[in-house]
Scaffold this motif. Structure first.
Motif, PDB file in Angstrom:
ATOM      1  N   ASN A   1      60.311  44.674  20.306  1.00 15.80           N
ATOM      2  CA  ASN A   1      60.820  44.451  21.656  1.00 15.80           C
ATOM      3  C   ASN A   1      62.334  44.266  21.670  1.00 15.80           C
ATOM      4  N   ALA A   2      63.045  45.059  20.897  1.00 14.28           N
ATOM      5  CA  ALA A   2      64.490  44.938  20.821  1.00 14.28           C
ATOM      6  C   ALA A   2      65.144  45.450  22.102  1.00 14.28           C
ATOM      7  N   THR A   3      66.203  44.783  22.510  1.00 16.39           N
ATOM      8  CA  THR A   3      66.968  45.224  23.669  1.00 16.39           C
ATOM      9  C   THR A   3      68.333  45.682  23.199  1.00 16.39           C
ATOM     10  N   GLY A   4      69.002  46.447  24.020  1.00 17.13           N
ATOM     11  CA  GLY A   4      70.309  46.961  23.635  1.00 17.13           C
ATOM     12  C   GLY A   4      70.185  48.320  22.977  1.00 17.13           C
ATOM     13  N   HIS A   5      71.236  48.702  22.283  1.00 18.65           N
ATOM     14  CA  HIS A   5      71.275  50.035  21.689  1.00 18.65           C
ATOM     15  C   HIS A   5      70.806  50.082  20.243  1.00 18.65           C
ATOM     16  N   ALA A   6      70.849  48.939  19.532  1.00 21.58           N
ATOM     17  CA  ALA A   6      70.429  48.933  18.130  1.00 21.58           C
ATOM     18  C   ALA A   6      69.823  47.583  17.781  1.00 21.58           C
ATOM     19  N   SER A   7      68.954  47.586  16.803  1.00 18.97           N
ATOM     20  CA  SER A   7      68.368  46.360  16.284  1.00 18.97           C
ATOM     21  C   SER A   7      68.438  46.407  14.763  1.00 18.97           C
ATOM     22  N   THR A   8      68.280  45.265  14.138  1.00 29.30           N
ATOM     23  CA  THR A   8      68.332  45.203  12.687  1.00 29.30           C
ATOM     24  C   THR A   8      66.929  45.349  12.118  1.00 29.30           C
TER      25      THR A   8
END
Length: 81
Positions: free
Chosen positions: A47-54
């Protein structure tokens, strides 16, 4: 091999694998040499938000050692037009 030796070997093996999974992931750097013989797991937030996640890649190298590397992964939300 008797039962107590089998339990001791299993305990040592399990303990070694747990400690390998407990290690922290080193951050990926562009051009970094990765010796990947077998991928064990890829952990990325669903459920990552934004343009990138780790994300974290756990793998076994050619020497049999378990390694972890973290990297930025584009989210599927960022790829939508």
């Amino acid at each position: 091999m008797n039962f107590s030796k089998a339990i001791a070997i299993a305990t040592l093996t399990f303990g070694a694998s747990v400690s390998a999974f407990a290690q922290t992931a080193s951050p990926y750097q562009y051009g970094m040499h990765l010796d990947i013989a077998q991928v064990i797991a890829v952990d990325a937030p669903a459920n990552a938000t934004g343009h990138a996640s780790t994300a974290t890649l756990t793998y076994r190298d050619s020497d049999g050692n378990v390694q972890k590397v973290s990297y930025l992964r584009p989210t599927t939300y960022a790829n939508q037009n």
